[in-house]
Write an enzyme that holds these catalytic residues in place. Structure first.
Site, PDB file in Angstrom:
ATOM      1  N   ASP A  20       0.855  -1.191   0.000  1.00  0.00           N
ATOM      2  CA  ASP A  20       0.000   0.000   0.000  1.00  0.00           C
ATOM      3  C   ASP A  20       0.890   1.239   0.000  1.00  0.00           C
ATOM      4  OD1 ASP A  20      -3.214   0.510   1.090  1.00  0.00           O
ATOM      5  OD2 ASP A  20      -1.797   2.189   1.061  1.00  0.00           O
ATOM      6  N   GLY A  72     -14.963   3.654   3.900  1.00  0.00           N
ATOM      7  CA  GLY A  72     -13.597   3.990   3.485  1.00  0.00           C
ATOM      8  C   GLY A  72     -13.111   3.368   2.204  1.00  0.00           C
ATOM      9  N   GLN A  73     -13.985   2.659   1.453  1.00  0.00           N
ATOM     10  CA  GLN A  73     -13.487   2.136   0.170  1.00  0.00           C
ATOM     11  C   GLN A  73     -13.251   3.297  -0.784  1.00  0.00           C
ATOM     12  OE1 GLN A  73     -15.966  -0.728  -1.955  1.00  0.00           O
ATOM     13  NE2 GLN A  73     -14.261  -1.313  -3.296  1.00  0.00           N
ATOM     14  N   HIS A 125      -9.911  -5.337  -3.128  1.00  0.00           N
ATOM     15  CA  HIS A 125      -8.562  -5.559  -2.598  1.00  0.00           C
ATOM     16  C   HIS A 125      -8.671  -5.959  -1.144  1.00  0.00           C
ATOM     17  CE1 HIS A 125      -9.777  -1.352  -2.480  1.00  0.00           C
ATOM     18  NE2 HIS A 125      -9.175  -1.274  -1.299  1.00  0.00           N
ATOM     19  N   LEU A 126      -7.886  -6.951  -0.796  1.00  0.00           N
ATOM     20  CA  LEU A 126      -7.815  -7.427   0.583  1.00  0.00           C
ATOM     21  C   LEU A 126      -6.616  -6.753   1.235  1.00  0.00           C
ATOM     22  CD1 LEU A 126      -8.745  -9.345   2.813  1.00  0.00           C
ATOM     23  CD2 LEU A 126      -7.399 -11.159   1.708  1.00  0.00           C
TER      24      LEU A 126
HETATM   25  P1  5GP Z   1      -9.591   1.350   0.293  1.00  0.00           P
HETATM   26  O1  5GP Z   1      -9.628   2.698   0.989  1.00  0.00           O
HETATM   27  O2  5GP Z   1     -10.333   1.396  -1.029  1.00  0.00           O
HETATM   28  O3  5GP Z   1     -10.008   0.191   1.156  1.00  0.00           O
HETATM   29  O4  5GP Z   1      -8.068   1.064  -0.007  1.00  0.00           O
HETATM   30  C1  5GP Z   1      -7.390   1.643  -1.080  1.00  0.00           C
HETATM   31  C2  5GP Z   1      -5.935   1.633  -0.702  1.00  0.00           C
HETATM   32  O5  5GP Z   1      -5.179   1.887  -1.862  1.00  0.00           O
HETATM   33  C3  5GP Z   1      -5.553   2.709   0.315  1.00  0.00           C
HETATM   34  O6  5GP Z   1      -5.038   2.085   1.493  1.00  0.00           O
HETATM   35  C4  5GP Z   1      -4.513   3.558  -0.410  1.00  0.00           C
HETATM   36  O7  5GP Z   1      -3.459   3.952   0.438  1.00  0.00           O
HETATM   37  C5  5GP Z   1      -4.050   2.620  -1.516  1.00  0.00           C
HETATM   38  N1  5GP Z   1      -3.603   3.298  -2.713  1.00  0.00           N
HETATM   39  C6  5GP Z   1      -4.186   4.367  -3.316  1.00  0.00           C
HETATM   40  N2  5GP Z   1      -3.509   4.682  -4.447  1.00  0.00           N
HETATM   41  C7  5GP Z   1      -2.487   3.792  -4.532  1.00  0.00           C
HETATM   42  C8  5GP Z   1      -1.454   3.596  -5.512  1.00  0.00           C
HETATM   43  O8  5GP Z   1      -1.330   4.301  -6.509  1.00  0.00           O
HETATM   44  N3  5GP Z   1      -0.586   2.573  -5.275  1.00  0.00           N
HETATM   45  C9  5GP Z   1      -0.691   1.770  -4.170  1.00  0.00           C
HETATM   46  N4  5GP Z   1       0.224   0.809  -4.038  1.00  0.00           N
HETATM   47  N5  5GP Z   1      -1.656   1.922  -3.252  1.00  0.00           N
HETATM   48  C10 5GP Z   1      -2.545   2.911  -3.443  1.00  0.00           C
END
Ligand code: 5GP
Ligand code: ZN
Length: 115
Positions: free
Chosen positions: A33, A94-95, A101-102
């Protein structure tokens, strides 16, 4: 399945934008991440695009299971017996990326319930 246009994680899976990849399996890719919330914070994604965990599980239970076994392999490789796996589904919790993604989080004490 074709990559979805403007999907960040489809682009990482396709190698169009860089990801710090720690494990690849037949149907999954695991990468760090960008904004790590723990010493180990890895995202495990299916190569194919599904918006959330339930859509993936309904469409392809085997790949849904492969995400968990891939996450466990990453944790084991990093030396952790204790770790947390999280799916966020919906903006309300928070998505922010709608390619499921896990989250694998490990390496620090964690409180329960999560905030
Ligand atoms: P969500 O908030 O949808 O559960 O998780 C998305 C995750 O993707 C977040 O923890 C955020 O830090 C990560 N993320 C966002 N943009 C990028 C990126 O460009 N590369 C990587 N490796 N992680 C990312
Ligand atoms: Zn995608």
């Amino acid at each position: 399945m074709q990559p979805v246009e403007d999907c960040l994680f489809c682009k990482i899976v396709a190698g169009e934008i860089p990801g710090d990849i720690v494990l690849e399996t037949e149907h999954t890719v695991a990468f760090r991440d960008l904004n790590a919330q723990a010493p180990t914070h890895v995202l495990v994604v299916p190569r194919d695009h599904y918006a959330n965990a339930a859509e993936l599980a309904a469409a392809d239970p085997a790949v849904s299971a492969e995400l968990v076994t891939a996450a466990a392999a990453v944790a084991a490789e990093a030396g952790y017996d204790d770790y947390r796996l999280v799916y966020n589904t919906g903006t309300g919790v928070g998505q922010s990326v709608f390619h499921t993604h896990l989250h694998l989080l490990a390496g620090r004490p964690m409180t329960w319930p999560p905030g």
